[in-house]
Design a protein around this motif. Structure first.
Motif, PDB file in Angstrom:
ATOM      1  N   UNK A 179     -76.837  -3.729  89.642  1.00 59.72           N
ATOM      2  CA  UNK A 179     -75.885  -2.679  89.589  1.00 59.72           C
ATOM      3  C   UNK A 179     -74.677  -3.086  90.005  1.00 59.72           C
ATOM      4  N   UNK A 180     -73.643  -3.502  89.232  1.00 59.51           N
ATOM      5  CA  UNK A 180     -72.312  -4.277  89.657  1.00 59.51           C
ATOM      6  C   UNK A 180     -71.291  -3.153  89.436  1.00 59.51           C
ATOM      7  N   UNK A 225     -75.411  -1.883  80.695  1.00 62.79           N
ATOM      8  CA  UNK A 225     -73.918  -1.939  80.403  1.00 62.79           C
ATOM      9  C   UNK A 225     -73.670  -3.431  80.778  1.00 62.79           C
ATOM     10  N   UNK A 226     -72.943  -3.747  80.008  1.00 64.73           N
ATOM     11  CA  UNK A 226     -72.307  -5.375  80.214  1.00 64.73           C
ATOM     12  C   UNK A 226     -71.081  -5.495  80.151  1.00 64.73           C
ATOM     13  N   UNK A 234     -76.734   6.178  90.715  1.00 66.13           N
ATOM     14  CA  UNK A 234     -77.268   5.048  90.264  1.00 66.13           C
ATOM     15  C   UNK A 234     -77.117   4.423  88.986  1.00 66.13           C
ATOM     16  N   UNK A 235     -77.821   3.265  88.685  1.00 66.14           N
ATOM     17  CA  UNK A 235     -77.421   2.374  87.584  1.00 66.14           C
ATOM     18  C   UNK A 235     -78.067   3.221  86.590  1.00 66.14           C
ATOM     19  N   UNK A 253     -62.350 -19.349  84.167  1.00 70.44           N
ATOM     20  CA  UNK A 253     -62.647 -18.175  85.125  1.00 70.44           C
ATOM     21  C   UNK A 253     -63.361 -17.108  84.289  1.00 70.44           C
ATOM     22  N   UNK A 254     -64.688 -16.701  84.618  1.00 75.64           N
ATOM     23  CA  UNK A 254     -65.392 -15.779  83.976  1.00 75.64           C
ATOM     24  C   UNK A 254     -66.172 -14.732  84.920  1.00 75.64           C
ATOM     25  N   UNK A 255     -65.992 -13.547  84.658  1.00 74.97           N
ATOM     26  CA  UNK A 255     -66.804 -12.382  85.418  1.00 74.97           C
ATOM     27  C   UNK A 255     -67.779 -11.649  84.389  1.00 74.97           C
ATOM     28  N   UNK A 256     -68.888 -11.613  84.802  1.00 80.97           N
ATOM     29  CA  UNK A 256     -69.837 -10.761  83.997  1.00 80.97           C
ATOM     30  C   UNK A 256     -70.419  -9.698  84.902  1.00 80.97           C
ATOM     31  N   UNK A 257     -70.210  -8.555  84.507  1.00 80.92           N
ATOM     32  CA  UNK A 257     -70.626  -7.194  85.222  1.00 80.92           C
ATOM     33  C   UNK A 257     -71.691  -6.888  84.636  1.00 80.92           C
ATOM     34  N   UNK A 258     -73.004  -6.302  85.361  1.00 77.30           N
ATOM     35  CA  UNK A 258     -74.298  -5.838  84.799  1.00 77.30           C
ATOM     36  C   UNK A 258     -74.675  -4.650  85.556  1.00 77.30           C
TER      37      UNK A 258
END
Length: 304
Positions: free
Chosen positions: A39-40, A17-18, A85-86, A28-33
Protein backbone atom coordinates in the motif's frame (compact mmCIF):
# COMPACT_ATOMS: atom_id res chain seq x y z
CA UNK A 1 13.26 23.80 -6.48
CA UNK A 2 12.97 23.64 -10.30
CA UNK A 3 9.84 22.11 -11.77
CA UNK A 4 10.09 18.61 -13.22
CA UNK A 5 8.39 17.08 -16.25
CA UNK A 6 7.09 13.60 -15.42
CA UNK A 7 5.89 11.14 -18.06
CA UNK A 8 3.28 8.95 -16.44
CA UNK A 9 0.60 6.28 -16.73
CA UNK A 10 -2.00 4.83 -14.36
CA UNK A 11 -3.59 1.39 -14.27
CA UNK A 12 -6.83 0.79 -12.38
CA UNK A 13 -7.96 -2.78 -11.71
CA UNK A 14 -10.65 -3.97 -9.26
CA UNK A 15 -8.26 -4.67 -6.38
CA UNK A 16 -5.09 -2.99 -7.64
CA UNK A 17 -3.93 0.51 -8.56
CA UNK A 18 -0.58 1.26 -10.18
CA UNK A 19 0.99 4.63 -10.98
CA UNK A 20 4.29 4.97 -12.81
CA UNK A 21 6.14 8.29 -13.19
CA UNK A 22 9.44 8.77 -15.02
CA UNK A 23 11.40 11.98 -15.52
CA UNK A 24 11.43 13.18 -19.10
CA UNK A 25 15.15 13.96 -19.12
CA UNK A 26 16.55 10.99 -17.21
CA UNK A 27 15.69 7.47 -16.02
CA UNK A 28 14.54 8.49 -12.53
CA UNK A 29 11.35 6.45 -12.00
CA UNK A 30 8.73 6.05 -9.27
CA UNK A 31 6.26 3.15 -9.24
CA UNK A 32 3.43 3.24 -6.70
CA UNK A 33 1.30 0.15 -6.02
CA UNK A 34 -1.88 -0.18 -3.99
CA UNK A 35 -3.11 -3.73 -3.38
CA UNK A 36 -3.33 -6.19 -0.48
CA UNK A 37 0.39 -6.92 -0.51
CA UNK A 38 1.58 -3.35 -0.84
CA UNK A 39 0.00 0.00 0.00
CA UNK A 40 1.91 3.00 -1.34
CA UNK A 41 -0.90 5.51 -0.84
CA UNK A 42 1.08 7.70 1.60
CA UNK A 43 4.22 7.87 -0.63
CA UNK A 44 1.94 8.59 -3.62
CA UNK A 45 0.14 11.40 -1.81
CA UNK A 46 3.47 12.89 -0.71
CA UNK A 47 4.77 12.66 -4.29
CA UNK A 48 1.67 14.35 -5.76
CA UNK A 49 1.75 17.05 -3.10
CA UNK A 50 5.38 17.78 -4.04
CA UNK A 51 4.34 17.96 -7.71
CA UNK A 52 1.82 20.66 -6.84
CA UNK A 53 4.26 22.60 -4.64
CA UNK A 54 7.11 22.42 -7.19
CA UNK A 55 4.76 23.26 -10.10
CA UNK A 56 5.76 20.05 -11.86
CA UNK A 57 4.11 18.94 -15.11
CA UNK A 58 2.57 15.57 -15.98
CA UNK A 59 3.06 14.38 -19.58
CA UNK A 60 0.97 11.52 -20.93
CA UNK A 61 -1.14 9.89 -23.61
CA UNK A 62 -4.88 10.66 -23.34
CA UNK A 63 -4.19 11.89 -19.81
CA UNK A 64 -6.50 14.92 -19.87
CA UNK A 65 -9.53 12.65 -20.17
CA UNK A 66 -8.33 9.84 -17.90
CA UNK A 67 -5.11 9.87 -15.85
CA UNK A 68 -5.33 13.55 -14.86
CA UNK A 69 -8.96 13.06 -13.82
CA UNK A 70 -7.89 10.33 -11.40
CA UNK A 71 -4.95 12.40 -10.10
CA UNK A 72 -7.29 15.33 -9.36
CA UNK A 73 -9.74 12.93 -7.71
CA UNK A 74 -6.92 11.61 -5.50
CA UNK A 75 -5.91 15.15 -4.52
CA UNK A 76 -9.54 15.99 -3.73
CA UNK A 77 -9.90 12.91 -1.51
CA UNK A 78 -6.52 13.16 0.22
CA UNK A 79 -7.85 12.62 3.78
CA UNK A 80 -10.22 9.80 2.89
CA UNK A 81 -7.55 7.87 1.03
CA UNK A 82 -4.83 8.10 3.66
CA UNK A 83 -7.24 6.86 6.36
CA UNK A 84 -8.44 3.70 4.54
CA UNK A 85 -6.97 0.32 3.65
CA UNK A 86 -5.73 -0.78 0.24
CA UNK A 87 -8.89 -2.75 -0.68
CA UNK A 88 -11.06 0.32 -0.18
CA UNK A 89 -8.64 2.61 -2.06
CA UNK A 90 -8.15 0.36 -5.10
CA UNK A 91 -11.90 -0.30 -5.34
CA UNK A 92 -12.72 3.42 -5.05
CA UNK A 93 -10.22 4.37 -7.77
CA UNK A 94 -11.34 1.55 -10.06
CA UNK A 95 -14.99 2.61 -9.71
CA UNK A 96 -14.07 6.22 -10.44
CA UNK A 97 -12.07 5.13 -13.50
CA UNK A 98 -15.14 3.21 -14.70
CA UNK A 99 -17.24 6.37 -14.24
CA UNK A 100 -14.77 8.32 -16.40
CA UNK A 101 -14.91 5.66 -19.13
CA UNK A 102 -18.72 5.57 -19.16
CA UNK A 103 -19.03 9.37 -19.23
CA UNK A 104 -16.55 9.55 -22.11
CA UNK A 105 -18.51 6.93 -24.08
CA UNK A 106 -21.71 8.93 -23.51
CA UNK A 107 -20.06 12.26 -24.46
CA UNK A 108 -20.72 13.63 -20.96
CA UNK A 109 -18.63 16.24 -19.16
CA UNK A 110 -15.92 14.98 -16.81
CA UNK A 111 -15.40 16.33 -13.29
CA UNK A 112 -12.19 18.25 -13.85
CA UNK A 113 -11.35 20.85 -16.50
CA UNK A 114 -7.82 21.22 -17.83
CA UNK A 115 -7.58 24.88 -16.82
CA UNK A 116 -8.35 23.90 -13.21
CA UNK A 117 -5.83 21.04 -12.88
CA UNK A 118 -3.58 21.53 -9.85
CA UNK A 119 -0.83 19.71 -11.72
CA UNK A 120 -0.61 21.05 -15.31
CA UNK A 121 -0.52 18.48 -18.07
CA UNK A 122 0.50 17.97 -21.67
CA UNK A 123 -1.50 15.38 -23.59
CA UNK A 124 0.36 14.11 -26.66
CA UNK A 125 -2.82 12.32 -27.80
CA UNK A 126 -4.68 15.60 -28.24
CA UNK A 127 -1.61 17.58 -29.30
CA UNK A 128 -1.12 15.36 -32.36
CA UNK A 129 -4.86 15.29 -33.13
CA UNK A 130 -4.88 11.51 -32.57
CA UNK A 131 -8.30 11.88 -30.92
CA UNK A 132 -9.94 13.07 -34.18
CA UNK A 133 -12.04 10.81 -36.39
CA UNK A 134 -9.56 11.19 -39.27
CA UNK A 135 -6.37 10.48 -37.27
CA UNK A 136 -7.63 8.41 -34.32
CA UNK A 137 -4.77 6.29 -32.98
CA UNK A 138 -4.28 4.26 -29.84
CA UNK A 139 -0.98 4.11 -27.99
CA UNK A 140 -0.63 0.50 -29.22
CA UNK A 141 -0.93 1.65 -32.84
CA UNK A 142 1.64 4.40 -32.26
CA UNK A 143 3.96 1.84 -30.67
CA UNK A 144 3.57 -0.36 -33.76
CA UNK A 145 4.12 2.61 -36.10
CA UNK A 146 7.33 3.62 -34.33
CA UNK A 147 8.59 0.01 -34.33
CA UNK A 148 8.57 -0.10 -30.53
CA UNK A 149 10.29 -3.21 -29.17
CA UNK A 150 7.29 -4.30 -27.05
CA UNK A 151 3.77 -3.68 -28.38
CA UNK A 152 1.84 -5.07 -25.44
CA UNK A 153 -1.87 -5.14 -24.64
CA UNK A 154 -3.08 -4.85 -21.06
CA UNK A 155 -2.84 -8.47 -19.79
CA UNK A 156 -6.06 -8.27 -17.73
CA UNK A 157 -9.48 -6.62 -17.86
CA UNK A 158 -9.90 -3.70 -15.46
CA UNK A 159 -12.64 -5.64 -13.62
CA UNK A 160 -10.35 -8.65 -13.05
CA UNK A 161 -8.66 -9.31 -9.72
CA UNK A 162 -4.90 -9.41 -9.27
CA UNK A 163 -4.41 -12.49 -7.09
CA UNK A 164 -0.66 -13.18 -7.08
CA UNK A 165 2.77 -11.62 -7.52
CA UNK A 166 3.13 -12.83 -11.12
CA UNK A 167 -0.07 -11.04 -12.17
CA UNK A 168 0.97 -7.92 -10.28
CA UNK A 169 4.41 -7.85 -11.92
CA UNK A 170 2.81 -8.27 -15.36
CA UNK A 171 0.62 -5.20 -14.82
CA UNK A 172 3.56 -3.18 -13.45
CA UNK A 173 5.71 -4.09 -16.48
CA UNK A 174 2.85 -3.19 -18.79
CA UNK A 175 2.49 0.21 -17.10
CA UNK A 176 6.24 0.87 -17.29
CA UNK A 177 6.25 -0.11 -20.98
CA UNK A 178 3.49 2.41 -21.74
CA UNK A 179 5.42 5.14 -19.91
CA UNK A 180 8.65 4.29 -21.76
CA UNK A 181 6.97 4.37 -25.17
CA UNK A 182 5.13 7.61 -24.37
CA UNK A 183 8.44 9.12 -23.27
CA UNK A 184 9.99 7.99 -26.57
CA UNK A 185 7.25 9.86 -28.49
CA UNK A 186 7.95 13.04 -26.51
CA UNK A 187 11.69 12.70 -27.21
CA UNK A 188 11.35 11.69 -30.88
CA UNK A 189 14.12 13.20 -33.02
CA UNK A 190 13.68 14.08 -36.70
CA UNK A 191 16.26 15.98 -38.75
CA UNK A 192 18.29 16.44 -35.55
CA UNK A 193 15.34 18.18 -33.85
CA UNK A 194 13.21 16.92 -30.98
CA UNK A 195 9.91 17.32 -32.80
CA UNK A 196 7.53 17.15 -29.84
CA UNK A 197 9.74 19.30 -27.63
CA UNK A 198 9.76 21.98 -30.34
CA UNK A 199 5.97 21.71 -30.59
CA UNK A 200 5.62 22.10 -26.83
CA UNK A 201 7.85 25.20 -26.86
CA UNK A 202 5.70 26.69 -29.63
CA UNK A 203 2.52 26.03 -27.65
CA UNK A 204 4.11 27.49 -24.55
CA UNK A 205 4.90 30.73 -26.40
CA UNK A 206 1.40 30.91 -27.88
CA UNK A 207 -0.21 30.18 -24.50
CA UNK A 208 1.78 32.98 -22.89
CA UNK A 209 1.17 35.46 -25.73
CA UNK A 210 -2.57 34.94 -26.03
CA UNK A 211 -3.25 33.86 -22.42
CA UNK A 212 -4.98 30.69 -23.65
CA UNK A 213 -4.09 27.17 -22.53
CA UNK A 214 -2.79 25.69 -25.80
CA UNK A 215 -0.24 23.27 -24.34
CA UNK A 216 -2.14 20.18 -25.54
CA UNK A 217 -3.91 21.81 -28.48
CA UNK A 218 -3.79 20.30 -31.95
CA UNK A 219 -2.94 22.60 -34.87
CA UNK A 220 -6.63 22.98 -35.90
CA UNK A 221 -7.55 23.89 -32.32
CA UNK A 222 -4.72 26.45 -32.12
CA UNK A 223 -6.01 28.09 -35.32
CA UNK A 224 -9.58 28.26 -33.98
CA UNK A 225 -8.59 29.56 -30.56
CA UNK A 226 -6.25 32.27 -31.89
CA UNK A 227 -8.82 33.34 -34.51
CA UNK A 228 -11.44 33.54 -31.75
CA UNK A 229 -9.02 35.60 -29.66
CA UNK A 230 -8.72 38.26 -32.39
CA UNK A 231 -12.43 38.09 -33.14
CA UNK A 232 -13.18 38.83 -29.50
CA UNK A 233 -10.91 41.90 -29.57
CA UNK A 234 -12.27 43.14 -32.91
CA UNK A 235 -15.94 42.77 -31.96
CA UNK A 236 -15.47 43.56 -28.28
CA UNK A 237 -17.69 40.58 -27.48
CA UNK A 238 -16.66 37.82 -25.02
CA UNK A 239 -15.64 34.49 -26.59
CA UNK A 240 -18.39 32.63 -24.79
CA UNK A 241 -21.06 34.81 -26.43
CA UNK A 242 -19.38 34.62 -29.87
CA UNK A 243 -19.55 30.82 -29.67
CA UNK A 244 -23.29 31.04 -29.05
CA UNK A 245 -23.72 32.96 -32.32
CA UNK A 246 -23.14 29.81 -34.35
CA UNK A 247 -25.61 29.53 -37.22
CA UNK A 248 -27.30 26.27 -38.13
CA UNK A 249 -27.12 25.55 -41.85
CA UNK A 250 -28.90 22.69 -43.56
CA UNK A 251 -26.46 22.92 -46.45
CA UNK A 252 -23.01 24.35 -47.16
CA UNK A 253 -22.06 25.75 -50.58
CA UNK A 254 -18.39 24.81 -50.70
CA UNK A 255 -17.33 27.48 -53.22
CA UNK A 256 -18.35 30.10 -50.63
CA UNK A 257 -15.67 28.87 -48.21
CA UNK A 258 -12.79 28.42 -50.68
CA UNK A 259 -10.42 31.37 -50.66
CA UNK A 260 -10.03 33.11 -54.05
CA UNK A 261 -6.24 32.68 -53.79
CA UNK A 262 -6.65 28.91 -54.22
CA UNK A 263 -5.56 28.20 -57.79
CA UNK A 264 -3.84 25.35 -59.68
CA UNK A 265 -1.92 25.10 -62.95
CA UNK A 266 -2.12 21.32 -63.35
CA UNK A 267 -5.35 20.28 -65.06
CA UNK A 268 -5.89 17.33 -62.71
CA UNK A 269 -5.90 19.65 -59.70
CA UNK A 270 -8.03 22.16 -61.58
CA UNK A 271 -10.57 19.35 -61.89
CA UNK A 272 -10.42 18.76 -58.14
CA UNK A 273 -10.99 22.45 -57.43
CA UNK A 274 -13.84 22.54 -59.94
CA UNK A 275 -15.47 19.55 -58.22
CA UNK A 276 -15.31 21.32 -54.86
CA UNK A 277 -16.63 24.56 -56.37
CA UNK A 278 -19.69 22.69 -57.60
CA UNK A 279 -20.24 20.83 -54.36
CA UNK A 280 -23.14 21.55 -52.00
CA UNK A 281 -23.00 19.55 -48.77
CA UNK A 282 -26.20 18.48 -47.06
CA UNK A 283 -25.53 18.75 -43.30
CA UNK A 284 -28.59 16.76 -42.24
CA UNK A 285 -27.76 13.17 -41.28
CA UNK A 286 -30.61 10.74 -41.86
CA UNK A 287 -30.32 7.61 -39.73
CA UNK A 288 -29.86 4.54 -41.88
CA UNK A 289 -28.97 6.50 -45.02
CA UNK A 290 -25.42 5.33 -45.75
CA UNK A 291 -24.79 7.94 -48.45
CA UNK A 292 -25.64 10.80 -46.08
CA UNK A 293 -23.52 9.32 -43.28
CA UNK A 294 -20.45 8.79 -45.49
CA UNK A 295 -20.81 12.10 -47.29
CA UNK A 296 -19.54 13.00 -50.77
CA UNK A 297 -16.16 11.74 -51.93
CA UNK A 298 -13.80 12.34 -54.84
CA UNK A 299 -10.79 10.29 -55.89
CA UNK A 300 -8.07 11.33 -58.29
CA UNK A 301 -5.07 9.33 -59.40
CA UNK A 302 -1.97 11.47 -59.84
CA UNK A 303 1.45 10.03 -60.77
CA UNK A 304 0.16 6.59 -59.73
Amino acid sequence: MDKTFWVYDLETISNCFIACFEKLNNSNRHVFVINRERNDIIPLLIFLKSNVENKDWHLGFNNISFDAQIIEFILDNFSTLEENDSDYISSLLCNYADTIIQRTKNNQFLDYYQNKFRIPVIDIYKMNNWDSAAKRSSLKWIQFSMDWHNVQEMPYHYLDYVTNDDMLNEVIEYCINDVSSTKAIFKHVENKKKVMIEQIKLRSELSTTYKINLYSASEPKISKEVFLHFLEKKLNIPKKIIKEYRTFRDKVVIKDIILPEIKFDTYQFKAVLNWFNNLVVDTKVIEGDDDKIKGPSYTMNYNN
